[in-house]
Design a protein around this motif. Structure first.
Motif, PDB file in Angstrom:
ATOM      1  N   LEU A  79       0.759  -1.278  -0.010  1.00  8.46           N
ATOM      2  CA  LEU A  79      -0.015  -0.038   0.231  1.00  8.46           C
ATOM      3  C   LEU A  79       0.758   1.142  -0.064  1.00  8.46           C
ATOM      4  N   LYS A  80       0.293   2.252  -0.312  1.00  6.81           N
ATOM      5  CA  LYS A  80       0.870   3.787  -0.237  1.00  6.81           C
ATOM      6  C   LYS A  80       2.207   3.740  -0.831  1.00  6.81           C
ATOM      7  N   SER A  81       3.232   4.421  -0.123  1.00  3.41           N
ATOM      8  CA  SER A  81       4.572   4.663  -0.639  1.00  3.41           C
ATOM      9  C   SER A  81       5.144   3.487  -0.877  1.00  3.41           C
ATOM     10  N   THR A  82       5.112   2.345  -0.145  1.00  2.00           N
ATOM     11  CA  THR A  82       5.813   1.219  -0.377  1.00  2.00           C
ATOM     12  C   THR A  82       5.152   0.539  -1.658  1.00  2.00           C
ATOM     13  N   ALA A  83       3.867   0.656  -2.306  1.00  2.00           N
ATOM     14  CA  ALA A  83       3.404   0.164  -3.354  1.00  2.00           C
ATOM     15  C   ALA A  83       4.304   0.858  -4.621  1.00  2.00           C
ATOM     16  N   ILE A  84       4.177   2.239  -4.533  1.00  4.04           N
ATOM     17  CA  ILE A  84       4.698   3.020  -5.438  1.00  4.04           C
ATOM     18  C   ILE A  84       6.516   2.658  -5.582  1.00  4.04           C
ATOM     19  N   LEU A  85       7.093   2.646  -4.376  1.00  7.09           N
ATOM     20  CA  LEU A  85       8.568   2.304  -4.484  1.00  7.09           C
ATOM     21  C   LEU A  85       8.769   0.653  -5.317  1.00  7.09           C
ATOM     22  N   ARG A  86       7.886  -0.042  -4.987  1.00  4.03           N
ATOM     23  CA  ARG A  86       8.075  -1.449  -5.588  1.00  4.03           C
ATOM     24  C   ARG A  86       8.056  -1.494  -7.004  1.00  4.03           C
ATOM     25  N   VAL A  87       6.876  -0.756  -7.393  1.00  2.00           N
ATOM     26  CA  VAL A  87       6.653  -0.390  -8.916  1.00  2.00           C
ATOM     27  C   VAL A  87       8.007   0.119  -9.356  1.00  2.00           C
ATOM     28  N   LEU A  88       8.304   1.196  -8.897  1.00  5.48           N
ATOM     29  CA  LEU A  88       9.629   1.870  -9.507  1.00  5.48           C
ATOM     30  C   LEU A  88      10.934   0.828  -9.573  1.00  5.48           C
ATOM     31  N   LEU A  98      15.479   4.802  -7.580  1.00  5.05           N
ATOM     32  CA  LEU A  98      14.591   5.269  -6.196  1.00  5.05           C
ATOM     33  C   LEU A  98      14.266   4.550  -5.127  1.00  5.05           C
ATOM     34  N   TYR A  99      14.576   3.268  -5.392  1.00  6.42           N
ATOM     35  CA  TYR A  99      14.330   2.202  -4.396  1.00  6.42           C
ATOM     36  C   TYR A  99      14.724   2.416  -3.086  1.00  6.42           C
ATOM     37  N   PRO A 100      15.960   2.686  -2.784  1.00  3.44           N
ATOM     38  CA  PRO A 100      16.683   2.917  -1.540  1.00  3.44           C
ATOM     39  C   PRO A 100      15.532   3.881  -0.486  1.00  3.44           C
ATOM     40  N   PHE A 101      14.607   4.685  -1.206  1.00  3.01           N
ATOM     41  CA  PHE A 101      14.052   5.464  -0.200  1.00  3.01           C
ATOM     42  C   PHE A 101      12.941   4.457   0.476  1.00  3.01           C
ATOM     43  N   ILE A 102      12.843   3.258   0.161  1.00  2.00           N
ATOM     44  CA  ILE A 102      12.132   2.199   1.034  1.00  2.00           C
ATOM     45  C   ILE A 102      12.882   2.185   2.446  1.00  2.00           C
ATOM     46  N   TYR A 103      14.081   2.721   2.587  1.00  2.00           N
ATOM     47  CA  TYR A 103      14.800   2.617   4.203  1.00  2.00           C
ATOM     48  C   TYR A 103      14.274   3.792   4.748  1.00  2.00           C
ATOM     49  N   ILE A 104      13.816   4.715   4.314  1.00  2.00           N
ATOM     50  CA  ILE A 104      13.085   5.852   5.216  1.00  2.00           C
ATOM     51  C   ILE A 104      11.991   5.020   6.019  1.00  2.00           C
ATOM     52  N   PRO A 105      11.914   5.334   7.057  1.00  2.00           N
ATOM     53  CA  PRO A 105      10.720   4.877   8.038  1.00  2.00           C
ATOM     54  C   PRO A 105       9.494   4.956   7.044  1.00  2.00           C
ATOM     55  N   GLN A 106       8.610   3.973   7.260  1.00  2.00           N
ATOM     56  CA  GLN A 106       7.541   3.695   6.617  1.00  2.00           C
ATOM     57  C   GLN A 106       6.453   4.913   6.969  1.00  2.00           C
ATOM     58  N   PHE A 107       6.300   5.275   8.371  1.00  2.00           N
ATOM     59  CA  PHE A 107       5.518   6.454   8.690  1.00  2.00           C
ATOM     60  C   PHE A 107       5.688   7.473   8.182  1.00  2.00           C
ATOM     61  N   ILE A 108       7.047   7.826   7.962  1.00  2.00           N
ATOM     62  CA  ILE A 108       7.155   9.189   7.285  1.00  2.00           C
ATOM     63  C   ILE A 108       6.953   9.273   5.861  1.00  2.00           C
ATOM     64  N   ASN A 167      -3.529  -0.918  10.509  1.00  2.00           N
ATOM     65  CA  ASN A 167      -3.505  -0.860   9.049  1.00  2.00           C
ATOM     66  C   ASN A 167      -2.241  -0.355   8.391  1.00  2.00           C
ATOM     67  N   ASN A 168      -1.437   0.164   9.351  1.00  2.00           N
ATOM     68  CA  ASN A 168      -0.025   0.596   8.975  1.00  2.00           C
ATOM     69  C   ASN A 168       0.956  -0.004   8.297  1.00  2.00           C
ATOM     70  N   ASP A 169       0.839  -1.484   8.340  1.00  2.00           N
ATOM     71  CA  ASP A 169       1.715  -2.209   7.669  1.00  2.00           C
ATOM     72  C   ASP A 169       1.570  -1.968   6.153  1.00  2.00           C
ATOM     73  N   ASN A 170       2.558  -1.980   5.404  1.00  2.00           N
ATOM     74  CA  ASN A 170       2.274  -1.879   4.008  1.00  2.00           C
ATOM     75  C   ASN A 170       2.526  -3.094   3.110  1.00  2.00           C
ATOM     76  N   LYS A 171       2.943  -4.168   3.851  1.00  2.00           N
ATOM     77  CA  LYS A 171       3.327  -5.536   3.357  1.00  2.00           C
ATOM     78  C   LYS A 171       2.491  -6.380   3.982  1.00  2.00           C
ATOM     79  N   LYS A 172       1.516  -6.939   3.291  1.00  2.00           N
ATOM     80  CA  LYS A 172       0.621  -7.877   3.737  1.00  2.00           C
ATOM     81  C   LYS A 172       0.714  -9.225   3.018  1.00  2.00           C
ATOM     82  N   LYS A 173       0.290 -10.216   3.607  1.00  2.00           N
ATOM     83  CA  LYS A 173       0.185 -11.640   3.048  1.00  2.00           C
ATOM     84  C   LYS A 173      -1.303 -12.009   3.009  1.00  2.00           C
ATOM     85  N   ARG A 174      -1.609 -12.513   2.048  1.00  2.00           N
ATOM     86  CA  ARG A 174      -3.108 -13.185   2.085  1.00  2.00           C
ATOM     87  C   ARG A 174      -2.976 -14.197   2.924  1.00  2.00           C
TER      88      ARG A 174
END
Length: 174
Positions: A79-88, A98-108, A167-174
């Motif tokens: 979800l959100k920023s994590t989804a965008i960074l994974r696409v990039l 741009l993927y290293p931005f994943i290391y910025i804390p998710q809440f930021i 709901n703040n986790d951006n990576k979920k498993k079904r």
């Protein structure tokens, strides 16, 4: 409730669910499709019947303030920023840089994402039509191009931030 005709494809796809009336979001879909040399990504508007079927299948909320990336192969969604960074990460160079931005804390990252999402209609506008303006090649990248839009009054006022601690986790498993 809709009867779901969605099921993961074989071979598995990466599905990007987006706000189908947002001009900026439509531009992002076109941007991605032009740089997705592997044709990895498939698209569907969140507001469509097919979009709702996909969200229901993965037990996701129908939240228009976010983008959702679903990896059918693993049943994982982002979800959100994590989804965008994974696409990039999967687009052609230089966007994976741009993927290293994943290391910025998710809440930021997600705070910045939510702030932009809150104002995207004011900045880029909202379409009156329920179809993206795309070429024929891009239509083939949609899960169901002809899936009708669902009109919902509670989402018509625009995006809202529904981030909660659960709901703040951006990576979920079904």
């Amino acid at each position: 409730m809709l009867s779901s005709s969605y099921s993961p494809a074989s071979p598995p796809r990466s599905i990007l669910l987006f706000d189908g009336v947002c001009n900026f979001c439509e531009g992002v879909v076109q941007f991605i499709s032009q740089r997705d040399t592997e044709r990895r990504f498939h698209f569907q508007a969140l507001q469509t019947e097919k979009g709702h079927e996909i969200l229901d299948y993965y037990h996701l909320p129908k939240d228009l303030s976010t983008v959702v990336l679903i990896e059918e192969e693993t049943g994982t969604y982002y979800l959100k920023s994590t989804a965008i960074l994974r696409v990039l990460y999967y687009l052609k160079y230089p966007y994976p840089m741009l993927y290293p931005f994943i290391y910025i804390p998710q809440f930021i990252r997600d705070y910045c994402y939510a702030t932009f999402a809150q104002y995207r209609y004011k900045l880029f506008g909202k379409k009156d039509t329920d179809r993206c303006i795309v070429n024929n090649q891009l239509k083939t990248m949609f899960i169901d191009w002809k899936s009708p839009f669902i009109q919902e009054d509670d989402n018509a006022t625009g995006p809202k931030d529904t981030t909660t601690s659960s709901n703040n986790d951006n990576k979920k498993k079904r």
